[in-house]
Design a protein around this motif. Structure first.
Motif, PDB file in Angstrom:
ATOM      1  N   VAL A 106     -13.233 -14.672  30.480  1.00  0.00           N
ATOM      2  CA  VAL A 106     -12.557 -13.673  29.640  1.00  0.00           C
ATOM      3  C   VAL A 106     -13.545 -13.074  28.645  1.00  0.00           C
ATOM      4  O   VAL A 106     -13.596 -11.851  28.458  1.00  0.00           O
ATOM      5  N   LEU A 107     -14.355 -13.923  28.002  1.00  0.00           N
ATOM      6  CA  LEU A 107     -15.324 -13.414  27.027  1.00  0.00           C
ATOM      7  C   LEU A 107     -16.331 -12.472  27.679  1.00  0.00           C
ATOM      8  O   LEU A 107     -16.666 -11.420  27.112  1.00  0.00           O
ATOM      9  N   ILE A 108     -16.802 -12.827  28.858  1.00  0.00           N
ATOM     10  CA  ILE A 108     -17.748 -11.955  29.570  1.00  0.00           C
ATOM     11  C   ILE A 108     -17.078 -10.630  29.926  1.00  0.00           C
ATOM     12  O   ILE A 108     -17.676  -9.560  29.775  1.00  0.00           O
ATOM     13  N   SER A 109     -15.831 -10.694  30.350  1.00  0.00           N
ATOM     14  CA  SER A 109     -15.091  -9.466  30.666  1.00  0.00           C
ATOM     15  C   SER A 109     -14.925  -8.592  29.426  1.00  0.00           C
ATOM     16  O   SER A 109     -15.062  -7.367  29.491  1.00  0.00           O
ATOM     17  N   LEU A 110     -14.629  -9.221  28.290  1.00  0.00           N
ATOM     18  CA  LEU A 110     -14.489  -8.471  27.045  1.00  0.00           C
ATOM     19  C   LEU A 110     -15.803  -7.794  26.660  1.00  0.00           C
ATOM     20  O   LEU A 110     -15.802  -6.662  26.177  1.00  0.00           O
ATOM     21  N   TRP A 111     -16.920  -8.485  26.882  1.00  0.00           N
ATOM     22  CA  TRP A 111     -18.220  -7.874  26.589  1.00  0.00           C
ATOM     23  C   TRP A 111     -18.476  -6.683  27.502  1.00  0.00           C
ATOM     24  O   TRP A 111     -18.989  -5.652  27.057  1.00  0.00           O
ATOM     25  N   GLY A 112     -18.133  -6.819  28.767  1.00  0.00           N
ATOM     26  CA  GLY A 112     -18.300  -5.699  29.687  1.00  0.00           C
ATOM     27  C   GLY A 112     -17.507  -4.490  29.245  1.00  0.00           C
ATOM     28  O   GLY A 112     -18.004  -3.360  29.240  1.00  0.00           O
ATOM     29  N   ASP A 113     -16.270  -4.725  28.828  1.00  0.00           N
ATOM     30  CA  ASP A 113     -15.419  -3.644  28.351  1.00  0.00           C
ATOM     31  C   ASP A 113     -15.991  -3.033  27.074  1.00  0.00           C
ATOM     32  O   ASP A 113     -16.069  -1.816  26.929  1.00  0.00           O
ATOM     33  N   TYR A 114     -16.403  -3.887  26.139  1.00  0.00           N
ATOM     34  CA  TYR A 114     -16.974  -3.415  24.877  1.00  0.00           C
ATOM     35  C   TYR A 114     -18.217  -2.554  25.122  1.00  0.00           C
ATOM     36  O   TYR A 114     -18.349  -1.463  24.573  1.00  0.00           O
ATOM     37  N   LEU A 115     -19.124  -3.045  25.962  1.00  0.00           N
ATOM     38  CA  LEU A 115     -20.369  -2.311  26.213  1.00  0.00           C
ATOM     39  C   LEU A 115     -20.112  -1.006  26.951  1.00  0.00           C
ATOM     40  O   LEU A 115     -20.770   0.007  26.692  1.00  0.00           O
ATOM     41  N   SER A 116     -19.147  -1.006  27.839  1.00  0.00           N
ATOM     42  CA  SER A 116     -18.791   0.219  28.551  1.00  0.00           C
ATOM     43  C   SER A 116     -18.251   1.271  27.578  1.00  0.00           C
ATOM     44  O   SER A 116     -18.649   2.443  27.630  1.00  0.00           O
ATOM     45  N   ARG A 117     -17.361   0.843  26.679  1.00  0.00           N
ATOM     46  CA  ARG A 117     -16.822   1.774  25.684  1.00  0.00           C
ATOM     47  C   ARG A 117     -17.908   2.247  24.725  1.00  0.00           C
ATOM     48  O   ARG A 117     -17.944   3.414  24.347  1.00  0.00           O
ATOM     49  N   GLU A 118     -18.806   1.351  24.363  1.00  0.00           N
ATOM     50  CA  GLU A 118     -19.897   1.712  23.457  1.00  0.00           C
ATOM     51  C   GLU A 118     -20.844   2.717  24.125  1.00  0.00           C
ATOM     52  O   GLU A 118     -21.290   3.675  23.498  1.00  0.00           O
ATOM     53  N   GLU A 119     -21.114   2.506  25.397  1.00  0.00           N
ATOM     54  CA  GLU A 119     -21.960   3.446  26.139  1.00  0.00           C
ATOM     55  C   GLU A 119     -21.301   4.829  26.178  1.00  0.00           C
ATOM     56  O   GLU A 119     -21.946   5.855  25.955  1.00  0.00           O
ATOM     57  N   PHE A 120     -20.001   4.857  26.441  1.00  0.00           N
ATOM     58  CA  PHE A 120     -19.272   6.125  26.465  1.00  0.00           C
ATOM     59  C   PHE A 120     -19.297   6.797  25.095  1.00  0.00           C
ATOM     60  O   PHE A 120     -19.528   7.993  24.972  1.00  0.00           O
ATOM     61  N   ARG A 121     -19.086   6.003  24.048  1.00  0.00           N
ATOM     62  CA  ARG A 121     -19.114   6.549  22.685  1.00  0.00           C
ATOM     63  C   ARG A 121     -20.472   7.123  22.352  1.00  0.00           C
ATOM     64  O   ARG A 121     -20.573   8.233  21.800  1.00  0.00           O
ATOM     65  N   MET A 122     -21.529   6.417  22.711  1.00  0.00           N
ATOM     66  CA  MET A 122     -22.880   6.915  22.432  1.00  0.00           C
ATOM     67  C   MET A 122     -23.182   8.177  23.225  1.00  0.00           C
ATOM     68  O   MET A 122     -23.791   9.114  22.703  1.00  0.00           O
ATOM     69  N   ALA A 123     -22.749   8.234  24.472  1.00  0.00           N
ATOM     70  CA  ALA A 123     -22.972   9.422  25.300  1.00  0.00           C
ATOM     71  C   ALA A 123     -22.207  10.602  24.712  1.00  0.00           C
ATOM     72  O   ALA A 123     -22.707  11.728  24.705  1.00  0.00           O
ATOM     73  N   SER A 124     -21.000  10.353  24.226  1.00  0.00           N
ATOM     74  CA  SER A 124     -20.211  11.439  23.614  1.00  0.00           C
ATOM     75  C   SER A 124     -20.885  11.944  22.353  1.00  0.00           C
ATOM     76  O   SER A 124     -20.888  13.137  22.080  1.00  0.00           O
ATOM     77  N   THR A 125     -21.450  11.052  21.587  1.00  0.00           N
ATOM     78  CA  THR A 125     -22.148  11.445  20.371  1.00  0.00           C
ATOM     79  C   THR A 125     -23.378  12.274  20.707  1.00  0.00           C
ATOM     80  O   THR A 125     -23.643  13.299  20.078  1.00  0.00           O
ATOM     81  N   ASP A 126     -24.135  11.862  21.728  1.00  0.00           N
ATOM     82  CA  ASP A 126     -25.328  12.600  22.147  1.00  0.00           C
ATOM     83  C   ASP A 126     -24.976  14.006  22.607  1.00  0.00           C
ATOM     84  O   ASP A 126     -25.671  14.961  22.304  1.00  0.00           O
ATOM     85  N   LEU A 127     -23.877  14.146  23.348  1.00  0.00           N
ATOM     86  CA  LEU A 127     -23.470  15.456  23.860  1.00  0.00           C
ATOM     87  C   LEU A 127     -23.059  16.395  22.730  1.00  0.00           C
ATOM     88  O   LEU A 127     -23.315  17.586  22.794  1.00  0.00           O
ATOM     89  N   SER A 128     -22.431  15.843  21.687  1.00  0.00           N
ATOM     90  CA  SER A 128     -21.971  16.697  20.606  1.00  0.00           C
ATOM     91  C   SER A 128     -23.146  17.257  19.784  1.00  0.00           C
ATOM     92  O   SER A 128     -23.022  18.264  19.137  1.00  0.00           O
ATOM     93  N   HIS A 129     -24.300  16.608  19.866  1.00  0.00           N
ATOM     94  CA  HIS A 129     -25.477  17.067  19.131  1.00  0.00           C
ATOM     95  C   HIS A 129     -26.437  17.883  20.010  1.00  0.00           C
ATOM     96  O   HIS A 129     -27.446  18.363  19.530  1.00  0.00           O
ATOM     97  N   ALA A 130     -26.137  17.996  21.295  1.00  0.00           N
ATOM     98  CA  ALA A 130     -27.038  18.661  22.227  1.00  0.00           C
ATOM     99  C   ALA A 130     -27.037  20.182  22.064  1.00  0.00           C
ATOM    100  O   ALA A 130     -27.982  20.850  22.443  1.00  0.00           O
ATOM    101  N   GLY A 131     -25.967  20.747  21.503  1.00  0.00           N
ATOM    102  CA  GLY A 131     -25.843  22.197  21.424  1.00  0.00           C
ATOM    103  C   GLY A 131     -26.607  22.744  20.311  1.00  0.00           C
ATOM    104  O   GLY A 131     -27.293  23.576  20.055  1.00  0.00           O
TER     105      GLY A 131
END
Length: 65
Positions: free
Chosen positions: A40-65
Motif C-alpha cells: 500500500v505504501l509503495i502504491s501511495l508513493w507511485g500515486d504521489y509521484l505521478s501527481r507531482e510529475e503532472f503538477r510540475m509539467a503543468s507548471t512548466d507549461l504555464s511558464h512556456a508562453g
C-alpha cells in the motif's frame, strides 16, 4: 505535501512493518500484514509521484508562453 514531510509522515508505519517482518515467524499473519502494508505504501508513493510529475509539467507549461 513535500517528499520530506511525506517520508516523516510514513516513518512510524515503515518502522512498524520492518519490525513485524523481521521479528516474526516466516509466513506469519504479522509478516503478511507487513507485506500488504508495504505494498500500500509503495502504491501511495507511485500515486504521489505521478501527481507531482503532472503538477510540475503543468507548471512548466504555464511558464512556456
Amino acid at each position: 505535501m513535500t517528499i520530506d514531510s511525506r517520508c516523516r509522515e510514513q516513518q512510524k508505519v515503515a518502522d512498524r512493518i520492518f519490525m513485524d517482518f523481521k521479528y516474526t515467524a516466516p509466513g506469519s499473519d504479522d509478516q503478511l500484514r507487513a507485506l500488504r502494508t508495504l505494498n500500500v505504501l509503495i502504491s501511495l508513493w507511485g500515486d504521489y509521484l505521478s501527481r507531482e510529475e503532472f503538477r510540475m509539467a503543468s507548471t512548466d507549461l504555464s511558464h512556456a508562453g
